[in-house]
Write a protein that holds these residues in place. Structure first.
Motif, short mmCIF file in Angstrom:
data_model
loop_
_atom_site.label_atom_id
_atom_site.label_comp_id
_atom_site.label_asym_id
_atom_site.label_seq_id
_atom_site.Cartn_x
_atom_site.Cartn_y
_atom_site.Cartn_z
N LEU A 1 0.85 -1.18 0.00
CA LEU A 1 0.00 0.00 0.00
C LEU A 1 0.88 1.22 0.00
O LEU A 1 1.45 1.57 1.03
CB LEU A 1 -0.89 0.02 1.25
N GLU A 2 1.02 1.87 -1.15
CA GLU A 2 1.86 3.08 -1.24
C GLU A 2 3.19 2.86 -0.53
O GLU A 2 3.53 3.58 0.41
CB GLU A 2 1.13 4.28 -0.65
N SER A 3 3.87 1.85 -0.93
CA SER A 3 5.21 1.48 -0.43
C SER A 3 5.20 0.98 1.01
O SER A 3 6.24 0.70 1.58
CB SER A 3 6.22 2.63 -0.60
#
Ligand SMILES: Nc1ncnc2c1ncn2[C@@H]1O[C@H](COP(=O)(O)OP(=O)(O)O)[C@@H](O)[C@H]1O
Ligand SMILES: [Mg+2]
Lengths: 255, 450
Positions: free
Chosen positions: A16-18
């Motif tokens: 999730l988003e890095s």
């Protein structure tokens, strides 16, 4: 009995988003044919993720999954679809019936994707299943015209139509009151009595008590895994008579 | 005729839908598509409106364009594509020289004709039809008819479509023998011989008597290569040119606008037929060179081939325009479809998830949405074609009623077939992306939707 589900060291990581979310942190689990498993655990512990893995709706980040003899973890999207269509039955918390279809047509859906020709015989089989779940008089109703319990019974019939090896249910009684829940659980128990393997996610103890085996999860790991010694047993309805014999011969060799 | 085209269209559509119906999965998808369209009838109708209007407009415009173009081309073809028409033209009146008793001398001369004849000997020109045309009163007993005398040769029949009602047309012998014979136009015959067979009877042209040898059927007026001045041939009397010149002399006097006009025009028109269509234009230039010796601007050369090609170019331009219009409206229609399909996909994300969970492969989802898009556009195409054909049938009678003018129409199979193919194609092209989007949805995400 033989194990129908064998997973080894299954890991599922969401990115999730890095940010890494380790939903499953190495699950090893075998389920033998004819078992009735309840997956329990607090919210976010990975129950649904595990069930989706078992249901071949997603591929694991690592680890192995054998369904019968087939190594499912190596399969591509088309092959997974085929596995779902042939060997698995799904029951969802929110029923997930198609609103534009009638009861019979909803039950028929999994057959659409089996590559078989739909004919009077398959139609009869669907009607038979509708009778089994007690909706013989609602064949042409639309989901909107049914109560929640009735809708879930249609979903059960739909999960049976391809004569699956494993039935996967994610909180099947989550949207139902306790009386209707018991009714649904009784149906599931009857299916299990006839030999269907059932894996069910729930966070309610009295729902889990219908199962033969209870697995508790926490933080993507199995916390405990034990036989249910205080099992709730419902009515063994004679209504189900003749069902097993009438089964649809879709079971391929090897499973 | 029209029914045939509609039948062809239905057959074609059948050919397109047939295999889908035969194929079990295809049939189910089609039924499903029609059902979900039915669920949103109004929306589906509005979203294919672009397609309906696009195909309808193309079908209608094509029918009218084809009709008028065909009419123009037919007119030109009647004049003959290998013909060159040389006409005498009255030069603009010069006030200084415009005298009351003056004889207007202008136009093609025998000398010009002889020059053309040299070309005929050279073989470039295979036929020359001279005509001397002037207004003439015709008498029979107490009956009088005003029409035109046309002094010409037998070859006139070869370059004109002359349906004979009675007798024969002029023959070469008539000229050689300098016979006083005449062939009557339909209206002249009716006017002078209302109750009898004119064959063998005589009529009076000027001071001389002429024997009727033939009567023509009514001829439709032919526009001048699609232009406005249509010549009415039914008041003509055809007589041999030789006899004509002997009896009427070189100067014709006739009343016009209250005064007597005196004109000396040797030949009103010469129609030349060129041996080879490739030589038409160069021969036309040659003719113009010959005539450029005239001091006055008293002639004109018209080459129907030029007009034919002009008309054909016009038709091509019209077609291009039509394709642009059709293309734009189909593009707009297609984008409408795409838009609605994308909305449908979003709206039915959960359904897609359910189907995928229950075993649908990606291609099953693609087929489902693609067939839905194509069902919409082809239905729109069919509606557009039917609507367009309706207009083609309705407009001419209405125009006749309103303006006394029936626009010519011509329905051909090609635009119908094309419209169908394009409608189906639009569905595929603009349905593909939404269908692909639907198929690529993650089943779990899709199930969680809403
Ligand atoms: N698609 C996803 N993307 C990112 N994180 C996810 C996704 N699905 C589940 N998770 C995360 O994985 C963990 C387990 O989720 P889940 O299996 O749904 O738990 P449960 O069903 O036991 O409540 C949670 O922390 C959840 O936020
Ligand atoms: Mg969950």
């Amino acid at each position: 009995m033989a194990d129908i589900v064998r997973i080894t060291d299954l890991v599922k990581i969401y990115y999730l988003e890095s940010v890494e979310v380790q939903a499953l942190r190495g699950i090893t689990l075998s389920v033998e044919e004819g078992d009735f498993v309840a997956l329990m655990g607090p919210s976010g512990s990975g129950k649904s993720t595990l069930l989706n893995q078992l249901g071949c709706l997603d591929r694991p980040t690592s680890g192995q999954y054998f369904l019968g003899d087939e190594d499912v973890s190596e399969m591509d999207d088309d092959q997974l679809s085929e596995i779902r269509s042939k060997y698995l039955g799904f029951i969802f918390q929110s029923y997930n019936l198609l609103p534009q279809y009638t009861v019979v047509e909803n039950i028929e859906i999994p057959l659409l994707y089996q590559g078989i020709k739909l004919n009077a015989q398959t139609r009869e089989w669907c009607i038979h299943l509708a009778h089994i779940v007690g909706l013989g008089d609602r064949l042409d109703h639309r989901p909107m015209q049914l109560s929640g319990g009735q809708q879930q019974r249609v979903a059960i019939a739909r999960a049976l139509v391809n004569n699956p090896h494993v039935i996967l249910a994610d909180e099947p009684t989550g949207n139902l009151d306790s009386r209707t829940s018991d009714e649904i659980m009784e149906r599931l128990q009857q299916l299990n009595d006839m030999g269907k393997t059932i894996i069910m996610v729930t966070h309610e103890n009295d729902i889990a008590s219908w199962a033969k085996r209870i697995i508790r999860m926490r933080d993507g790991r199995i916390e405990s895994d034990e036989r249910n010694l205080h099992r709730t047993i419902g009515n063994k309805l004679v209504k189900m008579d003749g069902f097993a014999g009438n089964g649809f011969a879709l079971r391929p060799a090897g499973l | 005729m029209y029914l045939l085209y509609i039948l062809v269209g239905i057959l074609l559509l059948g050919a397109a839908i047939g295999p889908v119906l035969y194929w079990d999965k295809g049939r189910r998808s089609l039924v499903l598509a029609i059902r979900s369209l039915w669920l949103h009838k109004m929306r589906a109708f509005l979203s294919v409106l672009g397609i309906i209007i696009g195909t309808g407009a193309v079908i209608t415009l094509m029918a009218f364009g084809e009709g008028s173009m065909q009419e123009a081309l037919n007119d030109i073809r009647k004049l003959g594509a290998t013909n060159i028409i040389v006409r005498s033209r009255k030069p603009p009146e010069n006030s200084a020289t415009a005298g009351r008793s003056r004889v207007a001398v202008y136009g093609l001369t025998q000398d010009d004709y002889d020059h053309f004849a040299v070309l005929q000997q050279g073989g470039t020109i295979t036929r020359m039809v001279p005509m001397r045309i002037f207004p003439q009163e015709m008498r029979r007993l107490h009956l009088m008819w005003t029409g035109r005398a046309v002094g010409t040769t037998a070859a006139y029949a070869e370059i004109n479509d002359l349906p004979l009602a009675l007798g024969r047309f002029l023959r070469p012998e008539d000229e050689e023998n300098h016979d006083n014979v005449a062939v009557l136009g339909a209206r002249v015959a009716q006017g002078l011989f209302p109750f009898e067979n004119p064959l063998g009877k005589t009529l009076k042209l000027g001071q001389s008597e002429w024997v009727v040898v033939g009567v023509l059927k009514s001829r439709t007026a032919v526009g001048d290569a699609g232009g406005s001045i249509a010549e009415d041939y039914n008041n003509d009397v055809y007589i041999p040119l030789t006899t004509c010149n002997e009896h009427f002399g070189s100067i014709i006097t006739y009343r016009q606008a209250g005064s007597y006009q005196r004109e000396q025009v040797a030949l009103s028109q010469v129609t030349l037929t060129v041996s080879d269509i490739d030589k038409v234009r160069s021969t036309g230039e040659l003719i113009k060179q010959i005539l450029s010796r005239h001091y006055k601007d008293d002639w004109e050369v018209s080459v129907p081939l030029d007009k034919l090609e002009h008309a054909e170019r016009e038709q091509l331009r019209f077609l291009v325009l039509l394709f642009v219009i059709g293309g734009i409206s189909l593009l707009v229609g297609g984008i409408g479809i795409m838009n609605i399909m994308l909305a449908t996909v979003t709206e039915r994300t959960r359904e897609i998830g359910i189907r995928r969970a229950l075993g649908a492969k990606r291609r099953d989802i693609i087929w489902q949405f693609l067939i839905e898009a194509v069902a919409q556009t082809s239905l729109g195409g069919v509606l557009g074609i039917l609507g367009g054909l309706c207009l083609v049938f309705i407009v001419p009678p209405v125009a006749e009623w309103l303006w006394n003018y029936t626009p010519p129409t011509r329905v051909t199979a090609l635009p119908i077939i094309l419209a169908l193919i394009v409608a189906v194609g639009t569905g595929i092209v603009f349905g593909l992306y939404p269908a692909y989007r639907a198929a690529m949805l993650d089943p779990i995400e899709a199930l969680r939707h809403e």
